[in-house]
Structure formats: C-alpha cells, structure tokens
Write an enzyme that holds these catalytic residues in place. Structure first.
Site, mmCIF file in Angstrom:
data_model
loop_
_atom_site.group_PDB
_atom_site.id
_atom_site.type_symbol
_atom_site.label_atom_id
_atom_site.label_comp_id
_atom_site.label_asym_id
_atom_site.label_seq_id
_atom_site.Cartn_x
_atom_site.Cartn_y
_atom_site.Cartn_z
ATOM 1 C CG ASN A 195 -5.351 7.897 -0.865
ATOM 2 O OD1 ASN A 195 -5.288 7.166 0.118
ATOM 3 N ND2 ASN A 195 -6.431 8.604 -1.162
ATOM 4 C CG ASN A 196 -5.095 2.543 -5.346
ATOM 5 O OD1 ASN A 196 -5.684 1.725 -4.642
ATOM 6 N ND2 ASN A 196 -5.261 2.595 -6.658
ATOM 7 C CG HIS A 247 -1.903 1.146 1.187
ATOM 8 N ND1 HIS A 247 -3.155 1.035 0.629
ATOM 9 C CD2 HIS A 247 -1.797 2.427 1.627
ATOM 10 C CE1 HIS A 247 -3.789 2.189 0.733
ATOM 11 N NE2 HIS A 247 -2.986 3.052 1.328
ATOM 12 C CB CYS A 248 2.046 3.338 -2.644
ATOM 13 S SG CYS A 248 3.160 4.737 -2.951
ATOM 14 N N PRO A 249 1.272 5.185 0.272
ATOM 15 C CG PRO A 249 2.568 6.108 1.973
ATOM 16 C CD PRO A 249 2.390 4.863 1.181
#
Length: 434
Positions: free
Chosen positions: A195-196, A190-192
């Site tokens: 945001n996905n 999960h990559c901040p």
C-alpha cells in the site's frame, strides 16, 4: 469613514482612476487542496480498500506463526529438543527481519519532490500563456534555470520534465504516481501489497522485504517437509495441528514460487541501476539519446547506491542509501569513474587543449613511418600509425586504438575508427622529406 458627500466606505482610486490591485500573499508554490467534508468518507473507504492486501499478508503471516511455533515446534518436534531450539531461533530471526522490513516498506515515505521544485503561480501562468511548443519549452527552461533545477534527464520532446498535475519540475528519475497523486523520487512502481509507492527512500526496505519473505517461506517449507511426508507415510497423528502443518507447508511453497522470480528480477535491476519504469522505457538525456545504461556505474557501485557504503548495515532495514534522490551520477557525464565521486556532484574534469604529435621516421628503404598521438581532456589517448612511401607518395590506411576508462575505473584498449576526433590520416604536409 464618511466623505464630504455623505457616502460611507468611499473607495479611493489611484491617479489613473482604476481600483487598486488587491493585496496578495507573496508568490509561492501551490499546495494540494484538502478534501472537503463530503469527500472524506469516500477517501476513508478508499484507504481501507487499499489496505486490504496488507491486512491479508499480515493475517497469513500471523497464522503461519501459530502453525509453525505451536503446531510444528511444540507438538511435532517435541521428541527432538535440539531441533526445536535451532529451528526456533532461526525461525524467529527470519520472522522478525521479515516484519521489520515489511513495516519499513509500508510506513516509510518513498520520497516526494521538495517544495522548491514546484512552480509558482506566476511561472505556471507564464507556461499557460505560451503560444507554441517551442515557446513553452523555452519558458520552462528559463523557469527551471531560475529555480536552480539542474537535471540531466529530458522528456521525449527534449524539454525539462514537467508534471502538470503537481505543477513541478521532475527531478531525474522521478515520476508521477496516479495512485498516490504525487511525484515520487526515483519511482520504481506502486505496490498494492505494501500500500505504498516503492521509491528512493524505501527501495532498500522493499528489497530486504522480498529477500526475507523468500527466506522465511523457504525455511518453513524445508523444515516442515519431513513432517508433511510422515503424515502420508505413517500413522503420525497430532490432531488438528496436523492440518496446520500441512497447510503451512503448501502455502510456503506457493509463496516461494511467486516471490522467487520477483526477488531475482529486482536483484537484476539493482545491479543494472534501473527502476522498473526505466527497464521498459530508457531515460532520455540532454543530448536527446535514450540510454538504458545511463545511470549504471558498475554492478558493485550500483548495489552501494541502494544499500549504502557500510556492508555491516546491508542486511538491516535502516536508511543507508547514498544521495538525496534529486541528483544521480551517470555514466554519460564522463566525470564519475567510480561511486566515491557521487558525494560531490560538481566534480569537473580540467579542460586541456587537444594536442597532436606526429613523429616521422625515415627508414633506409625510403619509407616514412609515422606515429600520431592525440592527447585530449577525456582521460584517453589515441595512437595512430601508418606508412608513407617517399617514392610513390601513397599513404597506407591508419590503425587507431584508444585507451579508455570503464565504469569500474580500469583501463582498456579498444580499436577506434580512423576518423576518430576528425583525423582521417597523416596529411602529406605534416611530413617533410629532406
């Protein structure tokens, strides 16, 4: 309606005297609950906080556009129109491809587990009523077989991988994301910053996002370095545009350093056909063996699995990944020798019985040399050779070699232990001396 006793709404019971069971809808997978009105303000606030990294990146890139196009192209390069045109064309190419890839990474769903992989209420109740771990595994295996969920990956305990939060059987390479609160197909992380989740359907877009972000920063740093040096070596003055050029050069250097290692790390993962999660924990397969190379089909085929079969579409953020995210070819299955076989996951190697051929040859010195060849259904052959003395009755150690197919479909010969396929040597009963 009133009965003979004058009471209203009299309930008719069944012959056993019990109330009839309430009417229920057909058994179907559970749907996630919708947030209540009291929970929605907090949910909206959480969504806004999660979007802050995306807004930050978008703001930085937007400012860099002003700093490069207005301050550098129009003012600093005004004396060199050829340089202006060339730098302007290349800059806008990288800028468009970067934002295109970034937007596709953000707004493309990574892929969620389909509804037919979710357990019904009846199946969930059956799992909850299991009295032991073995009973739970057996029940889950029966449910998975009935649902048609054919997976090769297993949990550490040797069971089908099951998500208790989503109440579904996890397809191969799928994992539950605690941020998105769903199971993601071929989840990487999960990559901040986007945001996905990065998963099966947007992993190519994420790779292109890193690639074009790196090229974008390198291009800005390379073309603005000359003017950055001139600001300190001579009296070149452009007013406030000077400070924009200085800061855009420094910021591009910082982002180049941070993106460089991340990009090449994911290039390595693509060539090895691993996700970030699989890099730290090797997947476990049906035979209870953990194998980091289990999904690898060779560097080129691994690359094609993410970027597709058409090289003309590799540089563009359009969906070209191969497969459906539910089933993947793996090297432990032995039937996938190249990536072209991924289109049909039901390929099977025809079973042929194992044949052993022993050819004794008697030399003039009374020594019998034998050649033993084993043909099996695994696209390989084993040859063993040794010498038997007719006078002493001793058998020399046998040497064995195997011709196998590697992941690229090429043949190679490798040495094999003499006990290969359970053959310890040539038995004396197989040789007849006349």
């Amino acid at each position: 309606m009133s009965g003979g006793d004058g009471r209203l709404g009299h309930v008719i019971t069944n012959p056993e005297g019990e109330l009839p069971p309430p009417a229920t809808a057909p058994d179907s997978p559970r749907r996630p609950k919708q947030p209540s009105l009291l929970q929605r303000p907090c949910m909206y606030l959480a969504c806004f906080v999660k979007s802050l990294p995306v807004l930050f990146i978008s703001g930085i890139v937007g400012w860099s556009y002003y700093a490069y196009v207005i301050a550098l192209l129009l003012y600093a390069m005004m004396d060199n129109p050829i340089e202006q045109i060339l730098c302007g064309i290349l800059y806008h190419y990288f800028f468009i491809m970067f934002f295109w890839s970034y937007g596709m990474t953000i707004f493309t769903p990574p892929g969620r587990v389909p509804d037919n992989w979710h357990l019904s209420r009846h199946a969930t109740a059956a799992l909850s009523s299991a009295k032991s771990e073995d009973e739970w595994k057996e029940t889950l295996a029966k449910v998975g077989s009935k649902m048609g969920c054919n997976t090769k990956q297993r949990s550490v305990q040797g069971a089908l991988r099951y998500c208790e939060k989503c109440e579904c059987i996890k397809p191969d390479r799928a994992h539950h994301c605690s941020v998105c609160e769903i199971c993601i197909l071929k989840m990487d992380h999960h990559c901040p910053w986007v945001n996905n989740c990065v998963g099966f359907r947007n992993y190519k877009f994420f790779m292109l996002f890193l690639c074009y972000a790196l090229l974008y920063c390198i291009f800005i740093a390379a073309t603005s370095a000359r003017y950055f040096v001139r600001f300190w070596s001579d009296s070149l003055s452009l007013g406030t545009a000077k400070y924009h050029i200085i800061f855009v050069f420094l910021v591009s250097i910082l982002f180049t350093i941070s993106i460089f290692s991340l990009f090449w790390y994911h290039v390595y993962l693509v060539t090895q056909n691993r996700s970030t999660l699989e890099q730290f924990r090797a997947p476990v397969f049906e035979d209870q063996a953990a194998d980091k190379e289990g999904w690898s089909l060779g560097s080129l085929n691994n690359f094609k699995e993410v970027f597709g079969m058409n090289p003309l579409l590799w540089p563009f953020p359009v969906s070209t990944s191969v497969g459906d995210g539910l089933y993947f070819p793996h090297r432990r299955a032995k039937q996938f020798n190249n990536y072209h076989s991924i289109a049909n996951s039901d390929n099977r190697v025809a079973e042929t019985p194992t044949r052993t051929l022993v050819n004794p040859i008697i030399s003039g010195a009374g020594t019998i040399s034998t050649t033993q060849t084993i043909h099996s259904s695994h696209a390989s052959s084993v040859q063993q050779s040794g010498h038997i003395s007719a006078l002493s009755g001793t058998v020399s150690p046998l040497s064995a070699t195997e011709v196998v197919l590697d992941t690229n479909g090429h043949t190679r010969t490798v040495p094999v232990h003499p006990a290969y396929h359970g053959i310890d040597g040539v038995a004396p009963s197989e040789v007849v001396i006349q």
